[in-house]
Write a protein that holds these residues in place. Structure first.
Motif, PDB file in Angstrom:
ATOM      1  N   ARG A  33       0.824  -1.199   0.000  1.00  0.00           N
ATOM      2  CA  ARG A  33       0.000   0.000   0.000  1.00  0.00           C
ATOM      3  C   ARG A  33       0.862   1.254   0.000  1.00  0.00           C
ATOM      4  O   ARG A  33       2.017   1.247   0.452  1.00  0.00           O
ATOM      5  N   ALA A  34       0.302   2.343  -0.497  1.00  0.00           N
ATOM      6  CA  ALA A  34       0.961   3.649  -0.380  1.00  0.00           C
ATOM      7  C   ALA A  34       0.922   4.079   1.078  1.00  0.00           C
ATOM      8  O   ALA A  34      -0.091   3.886   1.761  1.00  0.00           O
ATOM      9  N   VAL A  35       2.016   4.649   1.536  1.00  0.00           N
ATOM     10  CA  VAL A  35       2.161   5.006   2.947  1.00  0.00           C
ATOM     11  C   VAL A  35       2.554   6.469   3.077  1.00  0.00           C
ATOM     12  O   VAL A  35       3.323   6.991   2.258  1.00  0.00           O
ATOM     13  N   VAL A  49       2.736  15.039   5.896  1.00  0.00           N
ATOM     14  CA  VAL A  49       4.104  15.518   5.701  1.00  0.00           C
ATOM     15  C   VAL A  49       4.634  15.027   4.353  1.00  0.00           C
ATOM     16  O   VAL A  49       5.174  15.799   3.565  1.00  0.00           O
ATOM     17  N   ALA A  50       4.488  13.728   4.104  1.00  0.00           N
ATOM     18  CA  ALA A  50       5.004  13.134   2.869  1.00  0.00           C
ATOM     19  C   ALA A  50       4.317  11.807   2.627  1.00  0.00           C
ATOM     20  O   ALA A  50       3.895  11.138   3.573  1.00  0.00           O
ATOM     21  N   GLY A  51       4.206  11.426   1.357  1.00  0.00           N
ATOM     22  CA  GLY A  51       3.622  10.145   1.007  1.00  0.00           C
ATOM     23  C   GLY A  51       4.426   9.470  -0.087  1.00  0.00           C
ATOM     24  O   GLY A  51       5.100  10.147  -0.878  1.00  0.00           O
ATOM     25  N   ILE A  52       4.351   8.149  -0.128  1.00  0.00           N
ATOM     26  CA  ILE A  52       5.062   7.399  -1.156  1.00  0.00           C
ATOM     27  C   ILE A  52       4.174   6.263  -1.638  1.00  0.00           C
ATOM     28  O   ILE A  52       3.558   5.548  -0.836  1.00  0.00           O
ATOM     29  N   PHE A  99      -1.684   6.260   2.654  1.00  0.00           N
ATOM     30  CA  PHE A  99      -1.647   7.512   1.884  1.00  0.00           C
ATOM     31  C   PHE A  99      -2.399   7.303   0.581  1.00  0.00           C
ATOM     32  O   PHE A  99      -2.253   6.232  -0.040  1.00  0.00           O
ATOM     33  N   PRO A 100      -3.202   8.239   0.106  1.00  0.00           N
ATOM     34  CA  PRO A 100      -3.461   9.551   0.681  1.00  0.00           C
ATOM     35  C   PRO A 100      -4.585   9.580   1.719  1.00  0.00           C
ATOM     36  O   PRO A 100      -4.812  10.629   2.331  1.00  0.00           O
ATOM     37  N   THR A 101      -5.245   8.449   1.930  1.00  0.00           N
ATOM     38  CA  THR A 101      -6.362   8.426   2.877  1.00  0.00           C
ATOM     39  C   THR A 101      -6.017   7.534   4.060  1.00  0.00           C
ATOM     40  O   THR A 101      -6.054   6.308   3.949  1.00  0.00           O
ATOM     41  N   PRO A 102      -5.641   8.133   5.188  1.00  0.00           N
ATOM     42  CA  PRO A 102      -5.331   7.314   6.366  1.00  0.00           C
ATOM     43  C   PRO A 102      -6.597   6.682   6.938  1.00  0.00           C
ATOM     44  O   PRO A 102      -7.691   7.219   6.773  1.00  0.00           O
ATOM     45  N   LEU A 103      -6.421   5.554   7.597  1.00  0.00           N
ATOM     46  CA  LEU A 103      -7.536   4.873   8.236  1.00  0.00           C
ATOM     47  C   LEU A 103      -7.378   4.928   9.750  1.00  0.00           C
ATOM     48  O   LEU A 103      -6.273   4.739  10.276  1.00  0.00           O
TER      49      LEU A 103
END
Length: 117
Positions: A33-35, A49-52, A99-103
């Motif tokens: 997953r994107a984090v 702050v940042a996502g990957i 990322f981009p939607t935290p759970l």
């Protein structure tokens, strides 16, 4: 139950560096997953702050561009946040999440970063 575990925070002088780590022990979540790294300063809302992405594409908040670098190691199932040229305004609790939607279920304890002037 999957937990995101953050580490690497501490107290540093302005201009210094820290490297944060994000892992999800026993899970492949971070690998697939994107984090993102998020932070919350006292009295303020939590912010990205940042996502990957899984493919390595990155996204940064304007306030940290050129100073912070997010990276991932899919072998170690870990996402890092290298923070250079730290400023007192970077002081916050730092969290990792999707990322981009935290759970909500993935918010961990976070790791405290304190930058002294």
């Amino acid at each position: 139950q999957v937990q995101m575990v953050e580490s690497g925070g501490g107290l540093v002088q302005a201009g210094g560096s820290l490297r944060l780590s994000c892992a999800a022990p026993g899970s492949i979540l971070i690998r697939i997953r994107a984090v993102g790294w998020y932070r919350q300063a006292p009295g303020k809302q939590r912010e990205l702050v940042a996502g990957i992405t899984v493919g390595g594409s990155t996204n940064y908040a304007d306030s940290v561009k050129g100073r912070f670098t997010i990276s991932r190691d899919n072998v170690k199932n870990t996402v890092y946040l290298q923070m250079n040229s730290l400023k007192p305004e970077d002081t916050a609790v730092y969290y990792c999440n999707l990322f981009p939607t935290p759970l909500d279920r993935y918010w961990g304890q976070g790791t405290q970063v304190t930058v002294s002037s």
